[in-house]
Design a protein around this motif. Structure first.
Motif, PDB file in Angstrom:
ATOM      1  N   TYR B  60       3.844  -0.516  -7.422  1.00 33.69           N
ATOM      2  CA  TYR B  60       3.220   0.220  -6.327  1.00 33.69           C
ATOM      3  C   TYR B  60       3.164   1.718  -6.605  1.00 33.69           C
ATOM      4  O   TYR B  60       2.149   2.367  -6.342  1.00 33.69           O
ATOM      5  N   ALA B  61       4.241   2.243  -7.162  1.00 35.34           N
ATOM      6  CA  ALA B  61       4.294   3.692  -7.380  1.00 35.34           C
ATOM      7  C   ALA B  61       3.140   4.146  -8.264  1.00 35.34           C
ATOM      8  O   ALA B  61       2.563   5.216  -8.050  1.00 35.34           O
ATOM      9  N   THR B  63       0.065   2.678  -8.685  1.00 35.37           N
ATOM     10  CA  THR B  63      -1.235   2.653  -8.012  1.00 35.37           C
ATOM     11  C   THR B  63      -1.288   3.710  -6.916  1.00 35.37           C
ATOM     12  O   THR B  63      -2.349   4.236  -6.626  1.00 35.37           O
ATOM     13  N   ALA B  64      -0.143   4.020  -6.312  1.00 35.44           N
ATOM     14  CA  ALA B  64      -0.143   5.063  -5.290  1.00 35.44           C
ATOM     15  C   ALA B  64      -0.484   6.405  -5.941  1.00 35.44           C
ATOM     16  O   ALA B  64      -1.131   7.253  -5.340  1.00 35.44           O
ATOM     17  N   ARG B  65      -0.034   6.592  -7.175  1.00 35.38           N
ATOM     18  CA  ARG B  65      -0.261   7.863  -7.854  1.00 35.38           C
ATOM     19  C   ARG B  65      -1.685   7.938  -8.397  1.00 35.38           C
ATOM     20  O   ARG B  65      -2.366   8.939  -8.248  1.00 35.38           O
ATOM     21  N   LYS B  66      -2.124   6.837  -9.044  1.00 37.71           N
ATOM     22  CA  LYS B  66      -3.395   6.913  -9.773  1.00 37.71           C
ATOM     23  C   LYS B  66      -4.564   6.269  -9.031  1.00 37.71           C
ATOM     24  O   LYS B  66      -5.697   6.396  -9.461  1.00 37.71           O
ATOM     25  N   GLY B  67      -4.275   5.553  -7.971  1.00 32.34           N
ATOM     26  CA  GLY B  67      -5.348   4.838  -7.275  1.00 32.34           C
ATOM     27  C   GLY B  67      -5.497   3.444  -7.863  1.00 32.34           C
ATOM     28  O   GLY B  67      -5.026   3.160  -8.978  1.00 32.34           O
ATOM     29  N   TYR B  68      -6.148   2.575  -7.101  1.00 37.59           N
ATOM     30  CA  TYR B  68      -6.275   1.191  -7.555  1.00 37.59           C
ATOM     31  C   TYR B  68      -7.311   1.053  -8.661  1.00 37.59           C
ATOM     32  O   TYR B  68      -7.247   0.144  -9.467  1.00 37.59           O
ATOM     33  N   THR B 271       2.743  -0.690   3.934  1.00 33.48           N
ATOM     34  CA  THR B 271       2.529  -2.022   3.381  1.00 33.48           C
ATOM     35  C   THR B 271       2.408  -1.909   1.871  1.00 33.48           C
ATOM     36  O   THR B 271       1.623  -1.123   1.365  1.00 33.48           O
ATOM     37  N   ASP B 272       3.224  -2.676   1.171  1.00 41.04           N
ATOM     38  CA  ASP B 272       3.157  -2.701  -0.282  1.00 41.04           C
ATOM     39  C   ASP B 272       2.070  -3.694  -0.694  1.00 41.04           C
ATOM     40  O   ASP B 272       2.314  -4.896  -0.834  1.00 41.04           O
ATOM     41  N   ASN B 273       0.859  -3.179  -0.847  1.00 39.49           N
ATOM     42  CA  ASN B 273      -0.272  -4.069  -1.112  1.00 39.49           C
ATOM     43  C   ASN B 273      -0.143  -4.813  -2.438  1.00 39.49           C
ATOM     44  O   ASN B 273      -0.663  -5.907  -2.589  1.00 39.49           O
TER      45      ASN B 273
END
Lengths: 438, 309
Positions: B60-61, B63-68, B271-273
């Motif tokens: 998660y960390a 994708t949160a930083r770089k985007g999906y 929410t941890d997608n």
């Protein structure tokens, strides 16, 4: 604040909603809840014991890592102390609270203060917890007590923690570019134009689910018109087509260019990402937003309360919603529920829990804050130094007004980039009139 | 004959390529278009699934930083193990089995009985009854959820069947709803199939003294193996995939079947997608497996009885 959908299941969970949505929000609320107050006893036998023992069933409202670990440690300590076991029901019921409370599978549950609680108190789906307050009340501030009190003057919620809505920024970015924390609206707009020149979006902004921008409305209205007017307005005692409300919307319209555009297509998590990636300079959000960032970014985060707009009101109000616990109407184990609630109101329980959930601060006044993180200490300061603490729009007004009426009105306002303020406020007022009359 | 057919096919495919180059080019152009369209459509269909798989393999960390929409630094199965432990997936898989397997068996049993009577015996109201059963299928089930919720809440069950003492929040409630809503469709399909079975078979059995029960159980039911297999495949998928009923009718997180249990992995705010993507992929696997291995039945389930014999 959170899922705006509390009593309005139609908003977010599309599948469930298909069903409930058909009934319409207004119909759904009485639909499922009304039957509970007919006094029909559910087949479960509700016995109350004299001496607290046995098992308490607890509605945890999630199976996600963050609240679960904290409550596990609290309940372990409680069991050691009293011998009472707590059985958790890890069910996300926020959006199905009517079903959940009507079926009442648990004795004690996590819930929110303000109208969110009052609504169910009036429906008689929950018990008053005044006997718990008699034991623990001296340790809780008067403002928090008000938020936990229903119209009949009794308390229906035992508070646990609250969390502020503030403007986050990254220390490193402010330092590198020589930005200063704005104290007034002018300073904010000056800073924002500087950020724009530096290629940053000044304020990250999202309203996909509809509740996010309510926070912006709250703070602007409290800054422009003051806390008292804001609360009266949400209570249905002031008119929405009043010039003062229009001036709040007008201030917002002027601030829209420094917000991230097309907010309706963005979740709060995506907006937080813009701050994390240093594409946006600031982000106004509840403190739960911090969960979105990795550890390095969390270290770099700082925040300030929203700047002053009118010197008459300064920065004297803040949204800091309170979460706590309610007890269902007929708990299976009333005595044990009572002692669990008393324990949960204690500083000890809050300290244990807040170790794992560092976005919140305790409502118990004698809590030992030495284990708080840097941000937690600052949250506590900001809330403590605010003269007025509001609950958030969807907790400070009726649930059948907040989500079905205000939420789409704000979305319309954002969609039109602030056009037609007169039309929006007029429609808000006409709906408020009929809803608050009922 | 059997040796001729393959040769004919080969003959037809080969000569155009060699003899009529012009025709081949025309064909190729059309084929290219066709394949482009097919590939695009397939991609559009697969994209959400593939993206879910891709997301589930990233922390998660990151994708949160770089985007999906970004390249991964490294892929990990951590989300899958979290889904199993924190999400307690095995327990919820088991809950699904507790509901789906009995519901499937009872649905097929009841609907084959109803179909047998409605298709093999002529009496005044059998068309009407069949119509009512089928019409029930057209009703969106969500419409009746509020009354159903109240009824279930007031129906008492002995505590050995459900510790809460009500039909609400019990496996029985969801089981009954599934059976009730699927019997109509199965009866419709099975009765169409049974109509195609020659009456001489049961007539002969009747002459030999076979009772109605015997005709059903020993003659018609064994002959219905193909539609039963097809329906079982289809129904398993439908009941397994159901999200709605358990979401509304079950208020204990631990009792929920796998699909509705997924909902509880969301937090109140956060929410941890990626975790949910991993759990969703795991949950989708059984239906994908059923589809891949029982594809034939799957298609037949949708078409059986569609032609009148």
């Amino acid at each position: 604040m959170e899922q705006p959908t509390a009593s309005f299941p139609g908003l977010d969970r599309r599948s469930l909603l298909k069903g409930m949505g058909l009934l319409g929000a207004a119909a759904a609320i009485p639909g499922l809840a009304a039957c509970a107050d007919t006094g029909t006893a559910t087949p479960e036998s509700k016995k109350s014991a004299g001496k607290a023992s046995g098992t308490v069933r607890f509605g945890l409202n999630a199976n996600a890592a963050v609240p679960t670990a904290g409550y596990d440690s609290v309940f372990a300590a409680f069991e050691q102390k009293t011998g009472i076991k707590v059985r958790t029901n890890k069910l996300l019921y926020t959006e199905q609270i009517n079903n959940y409370l009507t079926a009442a599978p648990d004795d004690v549950l996590i819930w929110n203060a303000g109208y969110r609680m009052r609504f169910f108190a009036e429906k008689q789906l929950v018990s008053d917890v005044t006997s718990v307050w008699d034991q623990v009340g001296s340790n809780i501030s008067e403002a928090v007590k008000q938020a936990c009190t229903a119209k009949d003057g009794k308390q229906y919620l035992v508070p646990f923690y609250n969390y502020p809505w503030v403007t986050y920024y990254r220390k490193s970015v402010f330092e590198k570019r020589g930005y200063a924390v704005p104290k007034t609206l002018d300073e904010l707009t000056t800073l924002a134009s500087q950020m724009k020149r530096d290629g940053l979006t000044p304020i990250a902004f999202a309203d996909k689910e509809g509740w996010e921008a309510m926070g912006t409305f709250d703070i602007l209205n409290m800054r422009v018109n003051g806390y008292d007017f804001h609360i009266q307005l949400l209570d249905g005692k002031e008119s929405w087509d009043d010039d003062r409300v229009k001036s709040t919307f007008d201030t917002w319209r002027r601030l829209l260019p420094i917000h991230q555009p097309q907010a309706l297509g963005r979740t709060w998590q995506e907006a937080a990402q813009a701050l994390g990636q240093e594409k946006a300079g600031m982000y106004f959000m509840g403190s739960f937003a911090v969960d979105q960032f990795d550890d390095a970014t969390k270290e770099d985060l700082d925040f300030f309360p929203f700047p002053e707009i009118d010197s008459e009101h300064g920065q004297d109000a803040i949204d800091a919603p309170i979460d706590g616990f309610m007890m269902v109407k007929r708990p299976d184990n009333a005595a044990a529920s009572q002692s669990l609630l008393e324990y949960l109101a204690s500083a000890e329980a809050a300290e244990l829990y807040l170790k794992t959930d560092t976005n919140d601060v305790a409502t118990a006044q004698n809590v030992d804050t030495s284990n708080y993180t840097v941000l937690q200490k600052k949250y506590a300061d900001v809330i403590g130094s605010s003269k007025n603490v509001a609950q958030y729009l969807d907790r400070d007004t009726r649930p059948d007004f907040a989500a079905p009426v205000v939420l789409p009105a704000i979305q319309d306002f954002l969609k039109g980039n602030g056009a037609d303020i007169d039309g929006i406020t007029r429609s808000l007022q006409s709906q408020a009139k009929s809803i608050f009359a009922s | 004959m059997t040796s001729v057919v393959p040769e004919l096919l080969i003959e037809e495919q080969r000569p155009p390529a060699a003899v009529h180059p012009a025709r081949r080019r025309r064909l190729t152009f059309a084929r290219v278009c066709l394949h482009v369209v097919l590939a695009t459509t397939a991609l559009v269909w697969l994209l959400p699934l593939l993206w879910a798989v891709y997301t589930s393999l990233r922390p998660y960390a990151e994708t949160a930083r770089k985007g999906y929409v970004s390249w991964p630094d490294g892929l990990t199965l951590q989300n899958y193990s979290d889904a199993f432990t924190q999400g307690e997936l095995p327990r919820f898989f088991f809950n699904t089995l507790i509901i789906v397997v009995p519901a499937l068996l009872v649905t097929l049993l009841l609907s084959s009985m109803a179909a047998f009577v409605l298709s093999r015996f002529a009496f005044r109201f059998n068309l009407l009854i069949l119509l009512i059963l089928t019409a029930g299928n057209l009703l969106p089930p969500q419409v009746i959820i509020t009354p159903l919720f109240q009824i279930f809440r007031l129906v008492a069950l002995p505590t050995f069947m459900n510790s809460d003492g009500t039909l609400l929040n019990s496996y029985w409630g969801v089981f009954i709803v599934h059976v009730a809503f699927q019997v109509g469709f199965c009866t419709f399909v099975l009765s169409n199939y049974m109509k195609m079975i020659p009456h001489e078979l049961t007539d002969a059995a009747l002459v030999d003294g076979a009772s109605v029960w015997r005709q059903y159980f020993s003659i018609i039911l064994p002959l219905c193996r193909p539609p039963l297999a097809a329906l079982a495949t289809l129904q398993f998928t439908w009941m397994y995939n159901d999200f709605f009923w358990a979401l509304v009718l079950m208020v204990s997180g631990e009792k929920r079947p796998i699909t509705s249990a997924l909902d509880n992995l969301r937090g109140t705010f956060f929410t941890d997608n990626n975790l949910i993507a991993a759990a969703s992929v795991l949950i989708a696997l059984p239906t994908i497996a059923v589809y891949v291995f029982l594809q034939k039945h799957f298609v037949r389930g949708l078409t059986v009885g569609a032609t009148k014999g």
